[in-house]
Scaffold this active site. Structure first.
Site, PDB file in Angstrom:
ATOM      1  N   ARG A 102       0.834  -1.203   0.000  1.00 36.55           N
ATOM      2  CA  ARG A 102       0.000   0.000   0.000  1.00 36.55           C
ATOM      3  C   ARG A 102       0.874   1.261   0.000  1.00 36.55           C
ATOM      4  O   ARG A 102       0.588   2.239  -0.687  1.00 36.55           O
ATOM      5  CB  ARG A 102      -0.882  -0.011   1.255  1.00 36.55           C
ATOM      6  CG  ARG A 102      -1.826   1.182   1.382  1.00 36.55           C
ATOM      7  CD  ARG A 102      -2.641   1.099   2.667  1.00 36.55           C
ATOM      8  NE  ARG A 102      -3.296  -0.179   2.793  1.00 36.55           N
ATOM      9  CZ  ARG A 102      -4.467  -0.482   2.227  1.00 36.55           C
ATOM     10  NH1 ARG A 102      -5.108   0.412   1.526  1.00 36.55           N
ATOM     11  NH2 ARG A 102      -4.983  -1.678   2.366  1.00 36.55           N
TER      12      ARG A 102
ATOM     13  N   ARG B 135      -9.916   2.464  -1.927  1.00 35.58           N
ATOM     14  CA  ARG B 135      -8.642   2.151  -1.270  1.00 35.58           C
ATOM     15  C   ARG B 135      -8.500   3.017  -0.029  1.00 35.58           C
ATOM     16  O   ARG B 135      -8.854   4.206  -0.068  1.00 35.58           O
ATOM     17  CB  ARG B 135      -7.455   2.443  -2.191  1.00 35.58           C
ATOM     18  CG  ARG B 135      -7.454   1.658  -3.471  1.00 35.58           C
ATOM     19  CD  ARG B 135      -7.096   0.214  -3.253  1.00 35.58           C
ATOM     20  NE  ARG B 135      -7.283  -0.547  -4.490  1.00 35.58           N
ATOM     21  CZ  ARG B 135      -7.412  -1.858  -4.536  1.00 35.58           C
ATOM     22  NH1 ARG B 135      -7.367  -2.567  -3.423  1.00 35.58           N
ATOM     23  NH2 ARG B 135      -7.589  -2.482  -5.673  1.00 35.58           N
TER      24      ARG B 135
ATOM     25  N   LEU C 123      -6.167   5.108   2.141  1.00 34.55           N
ATOM     26  CA  LEU C 123      -4.890   5.785   1.916  1.00 34.55           C
ATOM     27  C   LEU C 123      -4.070   5.769   3.199  1.00 34.55           C
ATOM     28  O   LEU C 123      -4.602   6.006   4.290  1.00 34.55           O
ATOM     29  CB  LEU C 123      -5.140   7.231   1.475  1.00 34.55           C
ATOM     30  CG  LEU C 123      -5.951   7.389   0.188  1.00 34.55           C
ATOM     31  CD1 LEU C 123      -6.169   8.866  -0.115  1.00 34.55           C
ATOM     32  CD2 LEU C 123      -5.261   6.698  -0.976  1.00 34.55           C
TER      33      LEU C 123
ATOM     34  N   ASN D 112     -14.049  13.162   0.804  1.00 33.27           N
ATOM     35  CA  ASN D 112     -14.538  11.858   0.346  1.00 33.27           C
ATOM     36  C   ASN D 112     -16.065  11.855   0.386  1.00 33.27           C
ATOM     37  O   ASN D 112     -16.671  12.478   1.257  1.00 33.27           O
ATOM     38  CB  ASN D 112     -13.999  10.774   1.298  1.00 33.27           C
ATOM     39  CG  ASN D 112     -14.445   9.375   0.918  1.00 33.27           C
ATOM     40  OD1 ASN D 112     -14.353   8.965  -0.238  1.00 33.27           O
ATOM     41  ND2 ASN D 112     -14.938   8.630   1.894  1.00 33.27           N
ATOM     42  N   THR D 113     -16.653  11.130  -0.566  1.00 32.78           N
ATOM     43  CA  THR D 113     -18.098  10.882  -0.490  1.00 32.78           C
ATOM     44  C   THR D 113     -18.307   9.482   0.052  1.00 32.78           C
ATOM     45  O   THR D 113     -17.538   8.566  -0.248  1.00 32.78           O
ATOM     46  CB  THR D 113     -18.763  10.978  -1.875  1.00 32.78           C
ATOM     47  OG1 THR D 113     -18.222   9.964  -2.730  1.00 32.78           O
ATOM     48  CG2 THR D 113     -18.550  12.342  -2.497  1.00 32.78           C
ATOM     49  N   HIS D 114     -19.353   9.314   0.849  1.00 31.31           N
ATOM     50  CA  HIS D 114     -19.625   7.989   1.411  1.00 31.31           C
ATOM     51  C   HIS D 114     -21.131   7.739   1.387  1.00 31.31           C
ATOM     52  O   HIS D 114     -21.912   8.605   1.806  1.00 31.31           O
ATOM     53  CB  HIS D 114     -19.085   7.890   2.839  1.00 31.31           C
ATOM     54  CG  HIS D 114     -19.255   6.511   3.399  1.00 31.31           C
ATOM     55  ND1 HIS D 114     -18.476   5.448   2.990  1.00 31.31           N
ATOM     56  CD2 HIS D 114     -20.130   6.013   4.308  1.00 31.31           C
ATOM     57  CE1 HIS D 114     -18.863   4.356   3.625  1.00 31.31           C
ATOM     58  NE2 HIS D 114     -19.866   4.659   4.438  1.00 31.31           N
TER      59      HIS D 114
ATOM     60  N   ALA E  88      -6.935  10.115   8.966  1.00 29.30           N
ATOM     61  CA  ALA E  88      -6.169   8.867   8.940  1.00 29.30           C
ATOM     62  C   ALA E  88      -7.037   7.632   9.181  1.00 29.30           C
ATOM     63  O   ALA E  88      -6.590   6.510   8.957  1.00 29.30           O
ATOM     64  CB  ALA E  88      -5.028   8.931   9.954  1.00 29.30           C
ATOM     65  N   GLY E  89      -8.287   7.814   9.623  1.00 25.61           N
ATOM     66  CA  GLY E  89      -9.162   6.667   9.857  1.00 25.61           C
ATOM     67  C   GLY E  89      -9.943   6.303   8.598  1.00 25.61           C
ATOM     68  O   GLY E  89      -9.778   6.908   7.539  1.00 25.61           O
TER      69      GLY E  89
ATOM     70  N   ASP F 185     -13.242   6.571   6.968  1.00 28.93           N
ATOM     71  CA  ASP F 185     -14.513   7.313   6.973  1.00 28.93           C
ATOM     72  C   ASP F 185     -14.796   7.956   8.328  1.00 28.93           C
ATOM     73  O   ASP F 185     -15.951   8.010   8.782  1.00 28.93           O
ATOM     74  CB  ASP F 185     -15.677   6.392   6.558  1.00 28.93           C
ATOM     75  CG  ASP F 185     -15.473   5.816   5.170  1.00 28.93           C
ATOM     76  OD1 ASP F 185     -14.918   6.517   4.308  1.00 28.93           O
ATOM     77  OD2 ASP F 185     -15.848   4.648   4.944  1.00 28.93           O
TER      78      ASP F 185
HETATM   79  C1  GAR Z   1     -20.342   6.228  -4.323  1.00 31.95           C
HETATM   80  O1  GAR Z   1     -21.540   5.871  -3.697  1.00 31.95           O
HETATM   81  C2  GAR Z   1     -19.288   6.566  -3.282  1.00 31.95           C
HETATM   82  O2  GAR Z   1     -19.773   7.244  -2.190  1.00 31.95           O
HETATM   83  C3  GAR Z   1     -18.823   5.198  -2.901  1.00 31.95           C
HETATM   84  O3  GAR Z   1     -18.674   4.543  -4.123  1.00 31.95           O
HETATM   85  C4  GAR Z   1     -19.687   5.020  -5.012  1.00 31.95           C
HETATM   86  C5  GAR Z   1     -19.064   5.381  -6.325  1.00 31.95           C
HETATM   87  O4  GAR Z   1     -20.041   5.491  -7.315  1.00 31.95           O
HETATM   88  N1  GAR Z   1     -17.627   5.244  -2.135  1.00 31.95           N
HETATM   89  C6  GAR Z   1     -17.401   4.429  -1.120  1.00 31.95           C
HETATM   90  O5  GAR Z   1     -18.157   3.555  -0.773  1.00 31.95           O
HETATM   91  C7  GAR Z   1     -16.079   4.659  -0.417  1.00 31.95           C
HETATM   92  N2  GAR Z   1     -16.056   3.964   0.830  1.00 31.95           N
HETATM   93  P1  GAR Z   1     -19.688   6.039  -8.756  1.00 31.95           P
HETATM   94  O6  GAR Z   1     -18.398   5.357  -9.189  1.00 31.95           O
HETATM   95  O7  GAR Z   1     -20.846   5.658  -9.615  1.00 31.95           O
HETATM   96  O8  GAR Z   1     -19.517   7.530  -8.651  1.00 31.95           O
END
Ligand code: GAR
Length: 198
Positions: free
Chosen positions: A64, A90, A92, A106-108, A141-142, A144
């Site tokens: 990594r 991934r 980081l 980040n989006t979650h 660093a965690g 989410d």
């Molecule tokens: C999104 O829902 C994003 O939040 C998620 O992957 C999807 C990507 O969708 N990310 C995670 O789960 C990170 N832990 P996309 O490729 O269609 O934009």
């Protein structure tokens, strides 16, 4: 003008929405490059918008840390004001996060701190929750765990599958992401201040 590098692993539908938003002439931000850890379908969106791409193939690095070292090098080439993780699957290493945070978001697909990790949608369904959500947060660093910048609830329907629920969450993620990026670009959202809130 706020410059952005977006990192992806998958279909990049949220990336596409961001590219459409920033291509409006009065939007105060621009995506200058899109990177990823694999041959992601989402690169096609970048190419359609004429945005340069780079790939740091996960499998080709022994660890990594080695992978992240190359990713760091690529980010230094572009030196964006903001890095957006938009479906980068991934974790980081702290060394890279330290360099970019709080200018890395980040989006979650869940209402953090509920259901962090790689399977946020699946985990919400498995828990039998009545609602989940979408979150945009600063990367720390965690996994989410960084300071939340925006989040919104999404109800879970009784007949939801992982796919149908995720497809309802994604438009919410897109709206939140575009709004957060706009507020950062306009100076209405101070990432350093947001990161220092306990
Ligand atoms: C999104 O829902 C994003 O939040 C998620 O992957 C999807 C990507 O969708 N990310 C995670 O789960 C990170 N832990 P996309 O490729 O269609 O934009």
């Amino acid at each position: 003008m706020l410059t952005i590098v977006v990192l992806i692993s998958g279909t990049g539908s949220n990336l596409r929405a961001l590219l459409e938003a920033v291509s409006e002439p009065d939007f105060p931000a621009r995506v200058i490059a899109v990177g990823g850890d694999r041959e992601a379908e989402g690169f096609l969106h970048a190419e359609a918008f004429g945005i340069p791409t780079f790939m740091v193939p996960w499998e080709q690095f022994p660890s990594r840390e080695d992978w992240a070292q190359e990713l760091a090098t690529q980010l230094e080439v572009w030196r964006p004001d903001l890095v957006v993780l938009s479906g980068l699957m991934r974790v980081l290493p702290a060394g890279l996060v330290d360099v970019w945070s709080p200018r890395m978001i980040n989006t979650h697909p869940a209402y953090l701190p509920e259901f962090p990790g790689a399977h946020g949608v699946r985990d919400a369904l498995a828990a039998g929750a009545a609602q989940t959500g979408a979150t945009v947060h600063i990367v720390d660093a965690g996994v989410d765990t960084g300071p939340v910048l925006a989040q919104e609830r999404v109800p879970i329907e009784t007949d939801d599958t992982e796919r149908t629920l995720h497809e309802r969450i994604k438009p919410v993620e897109r709206r939140l992401l575009i709004d957060v990026v706009r507020r950062i670009a306009d100076g209405d959202l101070d990432l350093a201040a947001a990161a220092s809130v306990p």
